[in-house]
Design a protein around this motif. Sequence first.
Motif, PDB file in Angstrom:
ATOM      1  N   TRP A 121      -4.779   0.620   5.057  1.00  0.00           N
ATOM      2  CA  TRP A 121      -3.527   0.052   5.542  1.00  0.00           C
ATOM      3  C   TRP A 121      -2.586  -0.403   4.439  1.00  0.00           C
ATOM      4  CZ3 TRP A 121      -2.119   1.277  10.179  1.00  0.00           C
ATOM      5  CH2 TRP A 121      -3.085   1.644  11.099  1.00  0.00           C
ATOM      6  N   HIS A 122      -1.495  -1.015   4.828  1.00  0.00           N
ATOM      7  CA  HIS A 122      -0.339  -1.373   4.003  1.00  0.00           C
ATOM      8  C   HIS A 122      -0.699  -1.985   2.649  1.00  0.00           C
ATOM      9  CE1 HIS A 122       0.724  -1.602   8.251  1.00  0.00           C
ATOM     10  NE2 HIS A 122       1.971  -1.327   7.921  1.00  0.00           N
ATOM     11  N   HIS A 170      -1.870   4.651   4.914  1.00  0.00           N
ATOM     12  CA  HIS A 170      -0.502   4.185   5.170  1.00  0.00           C
ATOM     13  C   HIS A 170       0.391   4.587   4.001  1.00  0.00           C
ATOM     14  CE1 HIS A 170       2.906   1.442   5.617  1.00  0.00           C
ATOM     15  NE2 HIS A 170       2.631   1.542   6.920  1.00  0.00           N
ATOM     16  N   SER A 175      -2.408  -1.409   0.128  1.00  0.00           N
ATOM     17  CA  SER A 175      -3.728  -1.385  -0.502  1.00  0.00           C
ATOM     18  C   SER A 175      -3.744  -0.405  -1.657  1.00  0.00           C
ATOM     19  CB  SER A 175      -4.800  -1.016   0.533  1.00  0.00           C
ATOM     20  OG  SER A 175      -4.958  -2.074   1.446  1.00  0.00           O
ATOM     21  N   ALA A 214       0.363   2.495   0.827  1.00  0.00           N
ATOM     22  CA  ALA A 214      -0.895   2.378   0.073  1.00  0.00           C
ATOM     23  C   ALA A 214      -0.896   3.365  -1.094  1.00  0.00           C
ATOM     24  CB  ALA A 214      -2.085   2.649   0.981  1.00  0.00           C
ATOM     25  N   ASN A 246      -7.902  -8.073   5.377  1.00  0.00           N
ATOM     26  CA  ASN A 246      -6.772  -8.172   4.447  1.00  0.00           C
ATOM     27  C   ASN A 246      -7.098  -9.000   3.206  1.00  0.00           C
ATOM     28  OD1 ASN A 246      -5.402  -6.854   6.487  1.00  0.00           O
ATOM     29  ND2 ASN A 246      -4.281  -8.660   7.157  1.00  0.00           N
ATOM     30  N   GLN A 273      -4.840  -4.626   4.984  1.00  0.00           N
ATOM     31  CA  GLN A 273      -3.642  -4.731   4.153  1.00  0.00           C
ATOM     32  C   GLN A 273      -3.945  -5.435   2.839  1.00  0.00           C
ATOM     33  OE1 GLN A 273      -0.004  -5.943   6.172  1.00  0.00           O
ATOM     34  NE2 GLN A 273       0.216  -7.567   4.648  1.00  0.00           N
ATOM     35  N   ASN A 274      -3.323  -4.959   1.761  1.00  0.00           N
ATOM     36  CA  ASN A 274      -3.371  -5.608   0.455  1.00  0.00           C
ATOM     37  C   ASN A 274      -4.790  -5.720  -0.113  1.00  0.00           C
ATOM     38  OD1 ASN A 274      -1.845  -6.761  -1.674  1.00  0.00           O
ATOM     39  ND2 ASN A 274      -2.560  -8.780  -1.069  1.00  0.00           N
TER      40      ASN A 274
END
Length: 144
Positions: free
Chosen positions: A26-27, A8, A29, A11, A63, A45-46
């Motif tokens: 994903w987002h 993403h 990271s 990231a 996540n 995510q994260n």
Amino acid sequence: MIKKYFIHESAVVDQPCSIGEETKVWHFSHIMKECRIGKNCNIGQNVVISPKVIIGNNVKIQNNVSIYEGVEIHDYVFCGPSIVFTNILKPRSEFPQQGSEFYQKTIVKKSASLGANATIVCGSTIGKYSLIGAGTVVTKDAPD
């Protein structure tokens, strides 16, 4: 060269590292240098993956998971949301313990499932097909 994995745009992936085909990151990271991530993984995510971490194939990391240096995750492992892997038994701010010589190895074997909010204390081995319940603090080995 065409990348065969998805990262993403939010990231961060530090180089050098190795990411297998069909893996998705994903987002927000952060994948740090010298990691090895296998094929067909999903990194939510994260997620933070520190330097030199090894992740096998078909691993699902939900996540907000933190995976620190010294952790090795084998194939088909499921990591639920907000899991934390530690890497130093007695961390001290006044006496920094940085570098691989201070980190204790943690191994998660094939097809283990780790529930949400589990904390895996370093030096532990999680056995094949084992199930670690949500909220568990793992302080010793879990058998196959």
